[in-house]
Write a protein that holds these residues in place. Structure first.
Motif, PDB file in Angstrom:
ATOM      1  N   LEU A 173       0.838  -1.180   0.000  1.00  0.00           N
ATOM      2  CA  LEU A 173       0.000   0.000   0.000  1.00  0.00           C
ATOM      3  C   LEU A 173       0.881   1.240   0.000  1.00  0.00           C
ATOM      4  N   SER A 174       0.443   2.228  -0.709  1.00  0.00           N
ATOM      5  CA  SER A 174       1.130   3.514  -0.634  1.00  0.00           C
ATOM      6  C   SER A 174       0.076   4.599  -0.551  1.00  0.00           C
ATOM      7  N   PHE A 175       0.439   5.664   0.160  1.00  0.00           N
ATOM      8  CA  PHE A 175      -0.495   6.766   0.378  1.00  0.00           C
ATOM      9  C   PHE A 175       0.180   8.050  -0.047  1.00  0.00           C
ATOM     10  N   SER A 176      -0.530   8.865  -0.784  1.00  0.00           N
ATOM     11  CA  SER A 176       0.046  10.116  -1.250  1.00  0.00           C
ATOM     12  C   SER A 176      -0.457  11.316  -0.467  1.00  0.00           C
ATOM     13  N   TYR A 199      -6.659   6.498   7.763  1.00  0.00           N
ATOM     14  CA  TYR A 199      -7.271   5.538   6.840  1.00  0.00           C
ATOM     15  C   TYR A 199      -7.733   4.310   7.617  1.00  0.00           C
ATOM     16  N   GLN A 200      -8.931   3.860   7.302  1.00  0.00           N
ATOM     17  CA  GLN A 200      -9.486   2.638   7.887  1.00  0.00           C
ATOM     18  C   GLN A 200      -9.092   1.479   6.980  1.00  0.00           C
ATOM     19  N   ILE A 201      -8.413   0.480   7.534  1.00  0.00           N
ATOM     20  CA  ILE A 201      -7.987  -0.694   6.777  1.00  0.00           C
ATOM     21  C   ILE A 201      -8.799  -1.882   7.288  1.00  0.00           C
ATOM     22  N   SER A 202      -9.411  -2.622   6.384  1.00  0.00           N
ATOM     23  CA  SER A 202     -10.200  -3.798   6.756  1.00  0.00           C
ATOM     24  C   SER A 202      -9.640  -5.023   6.053  1.00  0.00           C
ATOM     25  N   GLU A 237     -10.309  -4.866  11.550  1.00  0.00           N
ATOM     26  CA  GLU A 237     -10.203  -3.477  11.108  1.00  0.00           C
ATOM     27  C   GLU A 237      -9.151  -2.755  11.945  1.00  0.00           C
ATOM     28  N   LYS A 238      -8.344  -1.983  11.284  1.00  0.00           N
ATOM     29  CA  LYS A 238      -7.309  -1.180  11.943  1.00  0.00           C
ATOM     30  C   LYS A 238      -7.325   0.214  11.343  1.00  0.00           C
ATOM     31  N   GLN A 239      -6.960   1.167  12.138  1.00  0.00           N
ATOM     32  CA  GLN A 239      -6.841   2.537  11.648  1.00  0.00           C
ATOM     33  C   GLN A 239      -5.362   2.827  11.428  1.00  0.00           C
ATOM     34  N   LEU A 240      -5.043   3.366  10.279  1.00  0.00           N
ATOM     35  CA  LEU A 240      -3.676   3.701   9.921  1.00  0.00           C
ATOM     36  C   LEU A 240      -3.588   5.213   9.759  1.00  0.00           C
ATOM     37  N   VAL A 241      -2.645   5.804  10.518  1.00  0.00           N
ATOM     38  CA  VAL A 241      -2.435   7.249  10.424  1.00  0.00           C
ATOM     39  C   VAL A 241      -1.217   7.476   9.537  1.00  0.00           C
ATOM     40  N   VAL A 242      -1.413   8.239   8.468  1.00  0.00           N
ATOM     41  CA  VAL A 242      -0.337   8.557   7.532  1.00  0.00           C
ATOM     42  C   VAL A 242      -0.012  10.031   7.694  1.00  0.00           C
TER      43      VAL A 242
END
Length: 182
Positions: free
Chosen positions: A1-4, A9-12, A26-31
């Motif tokens: 995964l990459s985030f621009s 972001y909610q990851i399931s 489900e996990k929450q990812l802070v970018v």
């Protein structure tokens, strides 16, 4: 995964096995954008001195021995590194609002003070004297002799009576950088 784009972001992850059992995790990812590295200067010190590193913009600093190390050896708003004897490089990262910066190298250059002494019979006198002679003294350095912790002069060599009792002799060398070796 990459985030621009920075954000939360909610990851399931949905899993189903062959028997029809399923589960969702489900996990929450802070970018976030990585903060700028701390601004620290290389240090020049005398042997066995202490260095204090700080960056007023950082919440905390982390000190690592190696660039690829993951566990810091010291964490704090002021990093105090004591009794440094040899040139060293440490790697420092900053914590800004819970996000860690890249590590930056900080070189600690320990100034050397050279000097030693020898003693031998003083053949220039007839009474029993010892000649104490300083050796390996760098240009620009000064010397001071101490006999039983009492100052005995600042010459490159001195003569003292050769007595049967034990005495303490110490040569203190001060470099042009004002570092002292004793």
């Amino acid at each position: 995964l990459s985030f621009s784009v920075p954000g939360s972001y909610q990851i399931s992850l949905y899993i189903e096995n062959a028997e029809g059992c399923s589960a969702t995790i489900e996990k929450q990812l802070v970018v976030a954008n990585r903060p700028a590295a701390p601004v620290l200067s290389d240090q020049i010190i005398c042997a066995n001195e202490t260095v204090i590193l700080n960056d007023p913009l950082a919440d905390r600093l982390k000190l690592y021995r190696f660039e690829d190390e993951s566990d810091p050896i010291l964490i704090g708003s002021n990093l105090e590194i004591e009794n440094i004897e040899h040139d060293s490089t440490f790697y420092i990262s900053g914590i800004y609002a819970d996000f860690e910066s890249e590590k930056v190298p900080v070189l600690i250059d320990v100034l050397e003070v050279d000097g030693d002494f020898i003693f031998l019979p003083d053949t220039t006198t007839e009474d029993h004297q010892l000649l104490l002679q300083s050796t390996n003294i760098a240009a620009g350095s000064s010397t001071e002799w101490f006999i039983d912790e009492i100052s005995a002069g600042q010459e490159m060599s001195i003569s003292i009576p050769a007595v049967g009792e034990s005495i303490s002799v110490r040569l203190e060398v001060t470099s042009s950088d004002v570092c002292v070796k004793s």
